[in-house]
Scaffold this active site. Structure first.
Site, PDB file in Angstrom:
ATOM      1  N   CYS A   1      20.132  48.318  67.027  1.00 58.07           N
ATOM      2  CA  CYS A   1      19.818  47.369  65.966  1.00 58.07           C
ATOM      3  C   CYS A   1      21.058  47.105  65.106  1.00 58.07           C
ATOM      4  CB  CYS A   1      18.610  47.832  65.150  1.00 58.07           C
ATOM      5  SG  CYS A   1      17.860  46.504  64.162  1.00 58.07           S
TER       6      CYS A   1
ATOM      7  N   HIS B   1      14.574  48.845  69.619  1.00 54.50           N
ATOM      8  CA  HIS B   1      14.592  50.219  69.106  1.00 54.50           C
ATOM      9  C   HIS B   1      14.018  51.208  70.126  1.00 54.50           C
ATOM     10  CE1 HIS B   1      15.732  49.648  64.823  1.00 54.50           C
ATOM     11  NE2 HIS B   1      15.213  48.446  64.996  1.00 54.50           N
TER      12      HIS B   1
ATOM     13  N   GLU C   1      14.250  54.291  69.962  1.00 53.40           N
ATOM     14  CA  GLU C   1      13.870  55.512  69.232  1.00 53.40           C
ATOM     15  C   GLU C   1      12.514  55.387  68.546  1.00 53.40           C
ATOM     16  OE1 GLU C   1      15.731  53.137  65.858  1.00 53.40           O
ATOM     17  OE2 GLU C   1      15.670  53.145  68.052  1.00 53.40           O
TER      18      GLU C   1
END
Length: 242
Positions: free
Chosen positions: A95, A185, A187
């Site tokens: 990001c 993302h 994560e």
């Protein structure tokens, strides 16, 4: 063993952090690293980065800041990225980290036309992914979580696009033999994605998006989530679940 650096460029919002943890925790779990294997440097708080030769590699987090603000800490981190690339250090940006890497290497970052991209999105691999050591392990299409207002609008000269979404043509970039970045993302889990949609509900409505539809479309993203683990294993950071 040299530590794996987590370059912290921001923090999750208080309500999300209190319930789900924060960026370094999500990245460590995603890469399946033990706490003793990582070193976190909060560049947004003014902490200094170590020389690239002192770490095994780095993961660069997201942020509420904007790359176009050219904040002093961000520009210092961009300089560090250039030095790390010269040293062929393994780098994984996400990001803001994705945008910062592109900016550092000569690309152009600005606001994504049409407003923010937020929610679980289908990601489509491009033909170039077939020869990429990491992207070639992915299926032709997979889901990933996104939340961003800015994006990489023009690539650095030597970077390659590996995947896109409907809204963003530069979702996955290869910058060098050991450097990759994602606008999405990997994560995030589904609960974190839902929490971000709740937080951005009013902004989404103002921009003409449907937050209820986005919330209802949130789904698990196992393919995207395994990218950090695969990157870590490929570069010798991780060999088993932490």
């Amino acid at each position: 063993m040299k530590p794996v650096l987590i370059i912290r460029t921001g923090r999750a919002p208080d309500n999300i952090r209190g319930r789900h943890g924060d960026f370094p925790h999500w990245f460590r779990l995603g890469a399946q690293l033990l706490p003793r294997q990582i070193s976190v440097v909060d560049v947004a708080a003014g902490e200094a980065l170590p020389p690239p030769h002192e770490v095994a590699g780095a993961m660069i987090t997201g942020s509420a800041a904007m790359v176009t603000e050219r904040l002093a800490w961000s520009e210092r981190a961009a300089g560090w990225i250039r030095n790390a690339m010269d040293a062929e250090l393994p780098l994984f940006g996400v990001c803001y980290g994705h945008q910062l890497m592109a900016h550092a290497l000569g690309g152009h970052v600005d606001y994504l036309p049409g407003g923010r991209e937020i929610g679980t999105q289908p990601i489509e691999l491009l033909d170039e992914a077939a020869s990429d050591p990491l992207a070639s392990t992915l299926p032709a299409s997979f889901r990933a979580h996104t939340t961003h207002e800015q994006s990489v609008l023009e690539l650095p000269r030597h970077s390659t696009v590996l995947a896109r979404s409907v809204r963003d043509p530069h979702q996955l970039l290869r910058h060098g033999p050991h450097a990759i970045s994602t606008q999405f993302h990997p994560e995030f889990n589904a609960d974190v994605m839902r929490a971000y949609i709740k937080r951005k509900h009013a902004d989404m409505q103002r921009e003409g998006a449907d937050p209820r539809q986005a919330f209802g479309n949130v789904a698990a993203t196992p393919i995207a989530r395994r990218l950090l683990r695969q990157f870590a294993r490929r570069h010798g950071w991780s060999h088993a679940a932490a």
